[in-house]
Structures are given as structure tokens and as C-alpha cells.
Design an enzyme around this catalytic site. Structure first.
Site, PDB file in Angstrom:
ATOM      1  N   LYS A 276       8.655   1.623   1.469  1.00 17.58           N
ATOM      2  CA  LYS A 276       8.246   0.479   2.290  1.00 17.58           C
ATOM      3  C   LYS A 276       7.857   0.864   3.716  1.00 17.58           C
ATOM      4  O   LYS A 276       6.978   0.226   4.293  1.00 17.58           O
ATOM      5  CB  LYS A 276       9.333  -0.599   2.295  1.00 17.58           C
ATOM      6  CG  LYS A 276       9.444  -1.313   0.953  1.00 17.58           C
ATOM      7  CD  LYS A 276      10.421  -2.461   0.975  1.00 17.58           C
ATOM      8  CE  LYS A 276      10.444  -3.120  -0.395  1.00 17.58           C
ATOM      9  NZ  LYS A 276      11.411  -4.203  -0.499  1.00 17.58           N
TER      10      LYS A 276
ATOM     11  N   GLU B 226      13.403  -4.870   9.976  1.00 19.12           N
ATOM     12  CA  GLU B 226      12.255  -5.744  10.186  1.00 19.12           C
ATOM     13  C   GLU B 226      12.711  -6.964  10.942  1.00 19.12           C
ATOM     14  O   GLU B 226      13.851  -7.407  10.767  1.00 19.12           O
ATOM     15  CB  GLU B 226      11.758  -6.246   8.822  1.00 19.12           C
ATOM     16  CG  GLU B 226      10.543  -5.578   8.310  1.00 19.12           C
ATOM     17  CD  GLU B 226      10.182  -6.073   6.910  1.00 19.12           C
ATOM     18  OE1 GLU B 226       9.526  -5.308   6.214  1.00 19.12           O
ATOM     19  OE2 GLU B 226      10.563  -7.201   6.533  1.00 19.12           O
TER      20      GLU B 226
ATOM     21  N   ARG C 176       2.124  -2.722  -9.659  1.00 15.95           N
ATOM     22  CA  ARG C 176       2.340  -2.947 -11.099  1.00 15.95           C
ATOM     23  C   ARG C 176       1.996  -4.391 -11.383  1.00 15.95           C
ATOM     24  O   ARG C 176       1.736  -5.166 -10.460  1.00 15.95           O
ATOM     25  CB  ARG C 176       3.817  -2.714 -11.415  1.00 15.95           C
ATOM     26  CG  ARG C 176       4.698  -3.601 -10.523  1.00 15.95           C
ATOM     27  CD  ARG C 176       6.154  -3.548 -10.850  1.00 15.95           C
ATOM     28  NE  ARG C 176       6.961  -4.130  -9.797  1.00 15.95           N
ATOM     29  CZ  ARG C 176       7.323  -5.397  -9.729  1.00 15.95           C
ATOM     30  NH1 ARG C 176       6.927  -6.246 -10.647  1.00 15.95           N
ATOM     31  NH2 ARG C 176       8.065  -5.848  -8.731  1.00 15.95           N
TER      32      ARG C 176
END
Ligand code: ADP
Ligand code: ADP
Ligand code: MG
Length: 471
Positions: A115, A199, A290
Site C-alpha cells: 500500500k 493515513e 484482481r
């Protein structure tokens, strides 16, 4: 074109891929653990191979799966979602052995599966990203320093996280101090990596994600957005396409940003760019390299068969549609029917399905691997059925969802179905006013009682007796 496909997965997604194979004249090969001996994907595939007594080890062993693909004469492998679907090694081993991997390249999987790396590439590509640390934080004192810089509340996240795990909201320094070792230990256990980052916590955000498709000729398109704001514990429950709460201008902007993001990393095959939306600002959150669980609602509004497109792209064919040809119509909702008890903190409720009736009628689709008499093993995901509805208008789609949930019977286990009826009846939801805190902010929706229709109690009792008698 792909001729024989090994499906390295189980459950509804394996069945869904088998269905695409059947329509495309591709021979389908299933794999199964001991716990899955009686699973539907085993019965429905053209061929099926046993991959071991352990419920998980076989599904998580790239070398074993690729060897099996070779031995069974497959030319390709589809990873589905979960399990090894975001495992770069599997993609790499496939390529080394001339097995076509139905997904992006191992480099892109590796890049976007991390990430912090993903955030960095998006910042470089000029995509708006959630403010946060530039790289992983290496210890608690750095985390505390960064927390002060970013400003609370913050999210502490596992760099390799997924499935809603390895994420913790911290409202202040003390909470970060407490969460730090816990997230590290959770991440190490679940993802085999102790890396974490911070974050800024976006307040009352909507989770808006964009489906993209990209072929090997440089064509990249988006299939509009999905609104996955209805979540519990950072996991999606109900997904909607298109979002009933964004403007056409925002729709065009976010679609465009997603295509730019996918192009920036040389993406190929189907993927999803996830954003948070708050106060008319969008922020890149992560990319899933995916097929997702909720791609079905996009299929419903666009008419595009996403699994088919995945198999075509992997075969080296160009996308069968251009951006300007992609249109959407109506609204679609997907209800994740989980074997869980919402009134008991969503506790898993595995066991034997004593009776299953699929709902039907116009605009109703069920993707599942359950059947009457099937026992849901306790080792896998609790999602046991995807109920998807489509209708021309939002109001009709809500009514259809409610009607289909009412039509459906999944007996013998507790499910989330009745809870979804409460959500569908809620005025905030109906008016298209909801964000990722909806479930927590509407605790009264969990106070429901299951009403049975006359005659159903007798059926339920008969079902329980049948289950105990072993038929
Ligand atoms: P989606 O993004 O498609 O909605 P979910 O987050 O619900 O997918 O995950 C689908 C399945 O994949 C779940 O079983 C989830 O636990 C699993 N999963 C997702 N990401 C990871 C990961 N990084 N590692 C392990 N399992 C994962
Ligand atoms: P996963 O890989 O497990 O899917 P995500 O990073 O996609 O994890 O986050 C899952 C969910 O957690 C989001 O849909 C959102 O509800 C919540 N979330 C994640 N990051 C933030 C953030 N910075 N601010 C607010 N909510 C967040
Ligand atoms: Mg996510």
C-alpha cells in the site's frame, strides 16, 4: 485462446468462473481440499483434483497449484479473489512455466499489493491520495511523530493488508500507542509482514471504487463506479452500482482518474481502484489487482461479462468494447449473504443448510455454491451467497432487493439477510444518504425479530429434525 483453465479457488467465485468457461468452450479444472470434497465447484467443473487434507494449505501453495495445472494439461490459471489472488509469486511461477495467469503481471501485483508503494506511484501519477506517511513507519516513536504531523484522527494500516483486516482508527496519541503493537502482530499473523503506515482518517467518507479493464494493447477502460459504503468493521456488506449519491460530473471525473491510475502502472486485466470521497474531494485508497467480490453489480448495469473479459484479455485478445460504447442502465445492489449472526456481533454461523430456495423473477441473480443439505465448513470465508438485483430506477431496485430477500430461504444457519431488510427500510439509505459509518450510526437496525410466515415454523422445525436425523 485459453483452452483449459485451472481455477485456484473455491466457493461461488470458482462456480462463476466455471460458468464462464462453459460459455466460452474452455475446459474447467477445479481443485479441492478434504473439507471441500462435497463442494459445488467440484461437482460443476469438467475435472477436479484433490489438493490435500488441510483446509487451506493446498489453496495457498503456488508451486503445487502450478504443477497441478501442468500435469492436468491446463494452459492457464485463474486465481479468483482472496487466497493467492494478490500473490505475485503465483503470477511469476505461472509465467515461468508457460501457464497463462489470468491477472496482471507479477510486478504490478507486487507494486500495488504494497500500500505504501502504491500510494507513492499514485502520487507520482498526479492522482489525489489520502494524506499520510511517505513510507512505512519503522517504530512507535516515528509513528507518534508522524501522527502529530498528519493530525488525529489517523488510521494505522498494515502495508500488505486486505479484507478489512490490519486497520485501526486512532483518535489520539494514546490510542496509537495501544494500537501499534496490535496491528503489527495482526499483520504479521494474517499477511506475513509487519510493515505498517499511517493515513489521515477521512471523516464520514463514502467508499467509491471504479472497475477497470485493460488489455495488452494499451486499451484501458472503466466500467463506472460502485458504492461500497455499507460496511461493518471495514468490510463490505452491500454494494451498489452506480452510486446513488454522486453527480454525473463526479462520475466522469472519478472514472477518468481510475483509468489514469491504471495506465500509470501499466495495468492489464480486470482491477479496481478504491477511493474515499468526502466533501466533494476524492482520495486514492488502494488498488485491488484482481476480480473483486462485488464486480457483479457492474456486470448488471453495463451488461459486460467481466470474467469473460478477464479470460479474453489473458488470451491476448483486445478488449471487446471501447470506452464510448460502455453505458450503464438502472441500478444494481449486491447483498453479501454471510453465514453470520448480525445480532450477535456478526458471529460466524457455520453449519448445515437444511433448506435453500433461490429467489427468482425479473432482475434477480444469485451467485453461490450452497445447496440444500450442504454443510458450510468453518475454515473459509463466511460469505455464502451473493444476492444481486437490478432494476431501472433506484426505488424499483430497493423494492426488488426487499422482495428477493423475502423470496429467498437459507435455513439451518443464521445469515445477514434479515438485517439487510432493515437497511433497505431505513430512510437514510433509501434517500441515498450514507457513508462508511452507516452501520455504527444505525444500531437500532440490529434490533429486529425474524418473522416467520404461517406454516414456516413447521417447515423450520422439520428442517432441524431432518438435520439432526442426518438426512
Ligand atoms: P473485495 O475487495 O473484493 O470486496 P474483500 O476485501 O471482501 O474483497 O476480500 C475478499 C476475500 O479476499 C476475503 O475472503 C478476504 O478476507 C480476502 N482477502 C482480501 N485481501 C486479502 C489479503 N491481502 N490477504 C489475504 N486475504 C485477503
Ligand atoms: P482493505 O485492503 O482491507 O480493503 P482499505 O485500505 O481498502 O483496506 O480500507 C478498507 C475500509 O476501511 C475502507 O473502505 C474504509 O471504510 C476504511 N478506511 C480505510 N482507510 C481509511 C481512511 N484513511 N479514512 C477513513 N476510512 C478508511
Ligand atoms: Mg480495500
Amino acid at each position: 485462446m485459453i483452452k483449459k483453465l485451472l481455477i485456484a479457488n473455491r466457493g461461488e467465485i470458482a462456480v462463476r468462473i466455471i460458468r464462464a468457461c462453459a460459455e466460452m468452450n474452455i475446459c474447467s479444472v477445479a481443485v479441492y481440499s478434504e473439507a471441500d470434497r462435497h463442494a459445488l465447484h467440484v461437482k460443476r467443473a469438467d475435472e477436479a483434483y484433490f489438493i490435500g487434507d488441510d483446509p487451506l494449505a493446498g489453496y495457498l501453495n503456488p508451486i503445487k497449484l502450478v504443477n497441478l495445472a501442468i500435469e492436468s494439461g491446463c494452459d492457464s490459471l485463474h486465481p479468483g479473489y482472496g487466497f493467492l489472488s494478490e500473490n505475485a509469486n503465483l503470477a511469476e511461477i505461472c509465467v515461468e512455466n508457460d501457464i497463462c495467469f489470468v491477472g496482471p503481471s507479477s510486478n504490478v501485483i507486487r507494486l500495488m499489493g504494497d500500500k505504501t508503494e502504491a500510494r507513492r506511484s499514485m502520487i507520482n501519477a498526479g492522482i489525489p491520495v489520502i494524506p499520510g506517511t511517505e513510507s512505512n513507519v519503522v517504530n512507535l516513536s516515528e509513528a507518534l511523530r508522524e501522527g502529530d504531523r498528519i493530525g488525529y484522527p489517523i488510521m494505522l494500516k498494515a502495508t500488505s493488508g486486505g479484507g478489512g483486516r490490519g486497520i485501526r482508527l486512532c483518535n489520539c496519541r494514546e490510542e496509537l500507542e495501544e494500537a501499534y503493537p496490535r496491528v503489527i502482530s495482526e499483520a504479521t499473523k494474517a499477511f506475513g509482514s509487519s510493515e505498517v503506515f499511517l493515513e489521515k482518517c477521512i471523516i464520514n467518507p463514502k467508499h467509491i471504487e471504479v472497475q477497470v479493464l485493460a488489455d495488452s494493447f494499451g486499451n484501458t477502460v472503466h466500467l463506472f463506479e460502485r458504492d461500497c459504503s455499507i460496511q461493518r468493521r471495514n468490510q463490505k456488506l452491500i454494494e451498489i452500482a452506480p452510486s446513488p449519491q454522486i453527480s454525473p460530473k463526479m462520475r466522469a471525473y472519478i472514472g477518468d482518474q481510475a483509468v489514469r491510475a491504471a495506465k500509470a502502472v501499466g495495468y492489464q486485466n480486470a482491477g479496481t481502484i478504491e477511493f474515499l470521497l468526502a466533501d466533494d474531494e476524492i482520495y486514492f485508497m488502494e488498488m485491488n489487482t484482481r476480480v473483486q467480490v462485488e464486480y457483479t453489480v457492474t456486470e448488471e448495469i453495463t451488461g459486460i461479462d467481466i470474467i469473460r473479459e478477464q479470460l479474453r484479455i489473458a488470451s491476448g485478445l483486445a478488449l471487446s468494447i471501447k470506452q464510448e460504447e460502455i453505458q450503464y442502465r438502472g441500478y444494481s445492489l449486491q447483498f453479501r449473504i454471510n453465514a453470520e449472526d448480525p445480532r450477535n456481533n456478526f458471529l460466524p454461523s457455520f453449519g448445515k443448510i437444511t433448506r435453500y430456495y433461490a429467489p427468482g423473477g425479473p432482475g434477480v441473480r444469485t451467485d453461490t455454491a450452497i445447496y440444500t443439505g450442504y454443510t458450510i465448513p468453518p475454515y473459509y470465508d463466511s460469505m455464502c451467497l451473493k444476492l444481486v438485483v437490478w432494476a431501472l430506477s433506484w426505488e424499483e431496485a430497493l423494492a426488488r432487493g426487499s422482495r428477493a430477500l423475502d423470496d429467498m430461504r437459507v435455513q439451518g444457519i443464521k445469515t445477514t439477510a434479515t438485517y439487510y431488510q432493515q437497511i433497505l427500510a431505513d430512510s437514510d439509505f433509501r434517500n441515498g444518504r450514507f457513508n462508511t459509518n452507516f452501520v455504527d450510526e444505525h444500531p437500532h437496525l440490529l434490533n429486529y425479530s425474524i418473522k416467520r410466515k404461517p406454516g414456516e415454523l413447521a417447515l423450520a422445525i422439520a428442517g432441524v429434525i431432518a438435520a439432526y436425523a442426518g438426512f
